[in-house]
Every structure is written in C-alpha cells, then in structure tokens.
Design a protein around this motif. Structure first.
Motif, mmCIF file in Angstrom:
data_model
loop_
_atom_site.group_PDB
_atom_site.id
_atom_site.type_symbol
_atom_site.label_atom_id
_atom_site.label_comp_id
_atom_site.label_asym_id
_atom_site.label_seq_id
_atom_site.Cartn_x
_atom_site.Cartn_y
_atom_site.Cartn_z
ATOM 1 N N ASN A 85 0.809 -1.225 0.000
ATOM 2 C CA ASN A 85 0.000 0.000 0.000
ATOM 3 C C ASN A 85 0.839 1.270 0.000
ATOM 4 O O ASN A 85 0.482 2.256 -0.647
ATOM 5 N N SER A 86 1.951 1.266 0.718
ATOM 6 C CA SER A 86 2.811 2.458 0.757
ATOM 7 C C SER A 86 3.427 2.737 -0.607
ATOM 8 O O SER A 86 3.440 3.880 -1.074
ATOM 9 N N VAL A 87 3.920 1.700 -1.260
ATOM 10 C CA VAL A 87 4.512 1.855 -2.584
ATOM 11 C C VAL A 87 3.440 2.291 -3.584
ATOM 12 O O VAL A 87 3.681 3.162 -4.425
ATOM 13 N N HIS A 88 2.255 1.714 -3.480
ATOM 14 C CA HIS A 88 1.143 2.082 -4.361
ATOM 15 C C HIS A 88 0.820 3.569 -4.206
ATOM 16 O O HIS A 88 0.694 4.299 -5.200
ATOM 17 N N THR A 89 0.714 4.024 -2.971
ATOM 18 C CA THR A 89 0.391 5.429 -2.707
ATOM 19 C C THR A 89 1.493 6.348 -3.215
ATOM 20 O O THR A 89 1.218 7.366 -3.858
ATOM 21 N N LEU A 90 2.746 6.009 -2.925
ATOM 22 C CA LEU A 90 3.866 6.836 -3.384
ATOM 23 C C LEU A 90 3.922 6.900 -4.912
ATOM 24 O O LEU A 90 4.215 7.958 -5.486
ATOM 25 N N THR A 91 3.641 5.791 -5.563
ATOM 26 C CA THR A 91 3.638 5.774 -7.028
ATOM 27 C C THR A 91 2.549 6.681 -7.575
ATOM 28 O O THR A 91 2.785 7.461 -8.510
ATOM 29 N N MET A 92 1.370 6.607 -6.984
ATOM 30 C CA MET A 92 0.290 7.510 -7.408
ATOM 31 C C MET A 92 0.707 8.964 -7.212
ATOM 32 O O MET A 92 0.438 9.819 -8.056
ATOM 33 N N LEU A 93 1.389 9.247 -6.115
ATOM 34 C CA LEU A 93 1.822 10.610 -5.841
ATOM 35 C C LEU A 93 2.868 11.090 -6.847
ATOM 36 O O LEU A 93 2.901 12.280 -7.185
ATOM 37 N N THR A 94 3.715 10.178 -7.364
ATOM 38 C CA THR A 94 4.670 10.604 -8.403
ATOM 39 C C THR A 94 3.927 11.056 -9.654
ATOM 40 O O THR A 94 4.324 12.035 -10.293
ATOM 41 N N PHE A 95 2.850 10.355 -9.987
ATOM 42 C CA PHE A 95 2.071 10.750 -11.156
ATOM 43 C C PHE A 95 1.312 12.054 -10.903
ATOM 44 O O PHE A 95 1.246 12.923 -11.778
ATOM 45 N N LEU A 96 0.750 12.195 -9.715
ATOM 46 C CA LEU A 96 0.044 13.427 -9.371
ATOM 47 C C LEU A 96 1.004 14.614 -9.379
ATOM 48 O O LEU A 96 0.694 15.676 -9.931
ATOM 49 N N LEU A 97 2.170 14.444 -8.789
ATOM 50 C CA LEU A 97 3.157 15.517 -8.747
ATOM 51 C C LEU A 97 3.595 15.916 -10.154
ATOM 52 O O LEU A 97 3.697 17.115 -10.464
ATOM 53 N N ALA A 98 3.850 14.950 -11.015
ATOM 54 C CA ALA A 98 4.232 15.252 -12.396
ATOM 55 C C ALA A 98 3.119 16.003 -13.114
ATOM 56 O O ALA A 98 3.372 16.988 -13.823
ATOM 57 N N LEU A 99 1.889 15.567 -12.911
ATOM 58 C CA LEU A 99 0.749 16.227 -13.544
ATOM 59 C C LEU A 99 0.624 17.676 -13.075
ATOM 60 O O LEU A 99 0.472 18.597 -13.892
ATOM 61 N N LEU A 100 0.730 17.894 -11.775
ATOM 62 C CA LEU A 100 0.642 19.254 -11.234
ATOM 63 C C LEU A 100 1.822 20.113 -11.674
ATOM 64 O O LEU A 100 1.661 21.292 -12.006
ATOM 65 N N TYR A 101 3.008 19.516 -11.675
ATOM 66 C CA TYR A 101 4.211 20.248 -12.059
ATOM 67 C C TYR A 101 4.124 20.747 -13.497
ATOM 68 O O TYR A 101 4.315 21.937 -13.769
ATOM 69 N N PHE A 102 3.837 19.841 -14.427
ATOM 70 C CA PHE A 102 3.784 20.243 -15.828
ATOM 71 C C PHE A 102 2.601 21.165 -16.109
ATOM 72 O O PHE A 102 2.714 22.083 -16.923
ATOM 73 N N THR A 103 1.485 20.946 -15.424
ATOM 74 C CA THR A 103 0.330 21.844 -15.581
ATOM 75 C C THR A 103 0.706 23.256 -15.149
ATOM 76 O O THR A 103 0.407 24.231 -15.854
ATOM 77 N N SER A 104 1.374 23.377 -14.019
ATOM 78 C CA SER A 104 1.737 24.712 -13.532
ATOM 79 C C SER A 104 2.781 25.366 -14.436
ATOM 80 O O SER A 104 2.698 26.573 -14.698
ATOM 81 N N GLU A 105 3.747 24.608 -14.929
ATOM 82 C CA GLU A 105 4.769 25.202 -15.790
ATOM 83 C C GLU A 105 4.190 25.672 -17.123
ATOM 84 O O GLU A 105 4.592 26.698 -17.649
ATOM 85 N N VAL A 106 3.215 24.929 -17.656
ATOM 86 C CA VAL A 106 2.612 25.309 -18.938
ATOM 87 C C VAL A 106 1.593 26.428 -18.761
ATOM 88 O O VAL A 106 1.647 27.450 -19.451
ATOM 89 N N PHE A 107 0.676 26.277 -17.803
ATOM 90 C CA PHE A 107 -0.470 27.183 -17.739
ATOM 91 C C PHE A 107 -0.350 28.316 -16.715
ATOM 92 O O PHE A 107 -0.963 29.364 -16.900
ATOM 93 N N ILE A 108 0.403 28.137 -15.664
ATOM 94 C CA ILE A 108 0.517 29.191 -14.652
ATOM 95 C C ILE A 108 1.792 30.006 -14.875
ATOM 96 O O ILE A 108 1.740 31.216 -15.077
ATOM 97 N N TYR A 109 2.961 29.332 -14.835
ATOM 98 C CA TYR A 109 4.229 30.050 -14.970
ATOM 99 C C TYR A 109 4.599 30.336 -16.417
ATOM 100 O O TYR A 109 5.428 31.189 -16.689
ATOM 101 N N GLN A 110 4.001 29.597 -17.333
ATOM 102 C CA GLN A 110 4.218 29.753 -18.774
ATOM 103 C C GLN A 110 5.698 29.692 -19.149
ATOM 104 O O GLN A 110 6.194 30.482 -19.937
#
Length: 134
Positions: A85-110
């Motif tokens: 469960n810990s590895v599963h959660t951490l893996t999901m968080l890597t995908f969430l973090l990547a999604l948020l990171y690239f979204t912010s770089e493209v649409f917020i920080y441009q």
C-alpha cells in the motif's frame, strides 16, 4: 454466481498485471529520461522550458534529473511490489506531482510550451493516476 466472481477476479488480476507492466515501463523510461539530464546540461532548457531558457540552468537540469530518477525508482518499486500500500500510494503521488508540475509550468508560470515534451507527461501521468485509482 461463482462463475461471475471467478471472471471478475481473473479480470482484476489481469488488470493488475497490465498496470504493473505499464508502470514498470514508465519507470524505466523515466530513468532513461533522467540520464539525458545528466548527459546534456541543456536538456531541460532545450526540451521542456523553452519559454524561459534563462531559468533552465544546468543546475536546474540536474535537479530535474534527480527528481525524474526518484520518480522512476518509485515506479519500478511498484512494478516489483504492487500490493504494498505504501509503494502504491507513493507511485500515485509521483504521477500526481508530475501532472501538477507540468500543468503549472505550462499554464501558470508559462515557462514550457504545450508540445510533445509537456503533452506526453500530461497523458502518461493522467492516465496512470486514473488507472491506479480504479
């Protein structure tokens, strides 16, 4: 009754096998991507942060490489231990973090254009995250 339960269990097992393989492949690709950050000091500037080249220093490229290495290793850990469960959660968080990171770089920080360097992380992270939640 029993046949439906068996069919559902088989489908569920096959889905987990496919998810493991998918996340494992994504993890290996992340490690290969990180290698590019160590081999080419301008990788981040030339491939991701094209709208803010002065902000994408060689140091930032190496930090991006470390972050990508860690994400890749966590995803490979999921491939090896999908029921942890810990590895599963951490893996999901890597995908969430990547999604948020690239979204912010493209649409917020441009700092990054909407191109293959940013669209592919959106698609891979988004689909992987949804699949892991389901």
């Amino acid at each position: 009754g029993a046949e439906i339960k068996m069919a559902f269990a088989f489908r569920s097992r096959m889905s987990m096998v496919a998810l493991r393989i998918w996340v494992g492949i994504v993890g290996v690709v992340a490690l290969l991507n990180a290698l590019q950050c160590y081999q080419n000091k301008n990788y981040a500037r030339d491939n991701i942060f094209q709208l803010a080249p002065k902000e994408a220093s060689p140091l930032m490229t190496r930090v991006f490489g470390v972050w990508t290495t860690l994400s890749g290793l966590v995803r490979i850990a999921f491939f090896l231990r999908p029921h942890n469960n810990s590895v599963h959660t951490l893996t999901m968080l890597t995908f969430l973090l990547a999604l948020l990171y690239f979204t912010s770089e493209v649409f917020i920080y441009q700092t990054a254009p909407l191109n293959i360097g940013t669209i592919s992380p959106f698609i891979i992270s988004g689909l992987s995250l949804v699949w892991m939640i389901l």
